[in-house]
Design a protein around this motif. Structure first.
Motif, PDB file in Angstrom:
ATOM      1  N   LEU A  11     -21.352 -27.180   1.308  1.00  0.00           N
ATOM      2  CA  LEU A  11     -19.962 -27.470   0.978  1.00  0.00           C
ATOM      3  C   LEU A  11     -19.802 -28.917   0.527  1.00  0.00           C
ATOM      4  O   LEU A  11     -20.440 -29.816   1.077  1.00  0.00           O
ATOM      5  CB  LEU A  11     -19.071 -27.246   2.200  1.00  0.00           C
ATOM      6  N   MET A  16     -15.265 -29.188   2.830  1.00  0.00           N
ATOM      7  CA  MET A  16     -15.407 -29.381   4.273  1.00  0.00           C
ATOM      8  C   MET A  16     -14.104 -29.882   4.878  1.00  0.00           C
ATOM      9  O   MET A  16     -13.710 -29.445   5.961  1.00  0.00           O
ATOM     10  CB  MET A  16     -16.545 -30.374   4.547  1.00  0.00           C
ATOM     11  N   ARG A  19     -11.716 -26.957   5.088  1.00  0.00           N
ATOM     12  CA  ARG A  19     -12.155 -25.989   6.086  1.00  0.00           C
ATOM     13  C   ARG A  19     -11.953 -26.505   7.515  1.00  0.00           C
ATOM     14  O   ARG A  19     -11.602 -25.739   8.413  1.00  0.00           O
ATOM     15  CB  ARG A  19     -13.630 -25.667   5.851  1.00  0.00           C
ATOM     16  N   SER A  20     -12.171 -27.794   7.721  1.00  0.00           N
ATOM     17  CA  SER A  20     -12.132 -28.350   9.077  1.00  0.00           C
ATOM     18  C   SER A  20     -10.782 -28.916   9.485  1.00  0.00           C
ATOM     19  O   SER A  20     -10.498 -29.055  10.670  1.00  0.00           O
ATOM     20  CB  SER A  20     -13.174 -29.458   9.204  1.00  0.00           C
ATOM     21  N   TYR A  50     -22.486 -30.387   2.780  1.00  0.00           N
ATOM     22  CA  TYR A  50     -22.505 -30.000   4.183  1.00  0.00           C
ATOM     23  C   TYR A  50     -23.202 -28.658   4.322  1.00  0.00           C
ATOM     24  O   TYR A  50     -22.676 -27.624   3.918  1.00  0.00           O
ATOM     25  CB  TYR A  50     -21.078 -29.956   4.739  1.00  0.00           C
ATOM     26  N   VAL A  55     -21.936 -27.923   8.993  1.00  0.00           N
ATOM     27  CA  VAL A  55     -20.641 -27.235   8.959  1.00  0.00           C
ATOM     28  C   VAL A  55     -20.277 -26.760  10.366  1.00  0.00           C
ATOM     29  O   VAL A  55     -19.150 -26.962  10.827  1.00  0.00           O
ATOM     30  CB  VAL A  55     -20.652 -26.059   7.960  1.00  0.00           C
ATOM     31  N   GLU A  59     -17.058 -28.010  12.514  1.00  0.00           N
ATOM     32  CA  GLU A  59     -16.081 -27.053  13.028  1.00  0.00           C
ATOM     33  C   GLU A  59     -15.915 -27.193  14.544  1.00  0.00           C
ATOM     34  O   GLU A  59     -14.800 -27.120  15.060  1.00  0.00           O
ATOM     35  CB  GLU A  59     -16.471 -25.629  12.638  1.00  0.00           C
TER      36      GLU A  59
END
Length: 150
Positions: A11, A16, A19-20, A50, A55, A59
């Motif tokens: 990613l 990232m 997503r995070s 990432y 990842v 997370e």
């Protein structure tokens, strides 16, 4: 003769971040202070990529952060995690302590919510000209204020 073009793996920092929930500067900072370990770079551009293990780490840190864990708490978690099963007691204690802090925060938020609703009720009663309802709301707000001063 055709040349196979290799797509970058992993990613991007933008992906990232989305997503995070962490901002790009936060991801860079976490990398700089060692929370993420080495983040892979694209060979051609040098941009961060990432990979799955990173990842997963990001997370996990995102979940911890959303539960109010500080950077030092995240560092402690990662240090303990690296110790494996021998750190199970310490990890349990770390999470139990954070759960207690979060429970206290939630209780404070509940009190603040009740205070705001009480103030809204008070002003609603005043707007309607309902003096008894206004007095009840004032009493409730006054009672709640005692929790904020102790």
């Amino acid at each position: 003769m055709s040349v196979a073009i290799r797509e970058p793996v992993g990613l991007t920092i933008q992906e990232m971040a989305r997503r995070s929930g962490f901002s790009e500067p936060t991801l860079r900072y976490y990398e700089k202070i060692g929370l993420l370990g080495a983040v892979a770079r694209d060979d051609s551009s040098g941009h961060r990529r990432y990979e799955p293990a990173t990842v997963a780490r990001v997370e996990a840190l995102s979940c911890l952060r959303s539960a109010g864990v500080t950077v030092s708490g995240m560092r402690r978690y990662l240090d303990l995690l690296a110790c494996g099963d021998s750190a199970a007691d310490d990890l349990r204690d770390l999470f139990a302590a954070q759960a207690e802090r979060l429970a206290a925060d939630i209780e404070q938020m509940r009190l603040r919510l009740a205070y705001l609703r009480g103030k809204a009720d008070m002003w609603d009663a005043r707007a309607r000209g309902d003096a008894p309802a206004e007095n009840r709301a004032v009493e409730e707000v006054t009672r709640l204020l005692e929790h904020f001063t102790h």
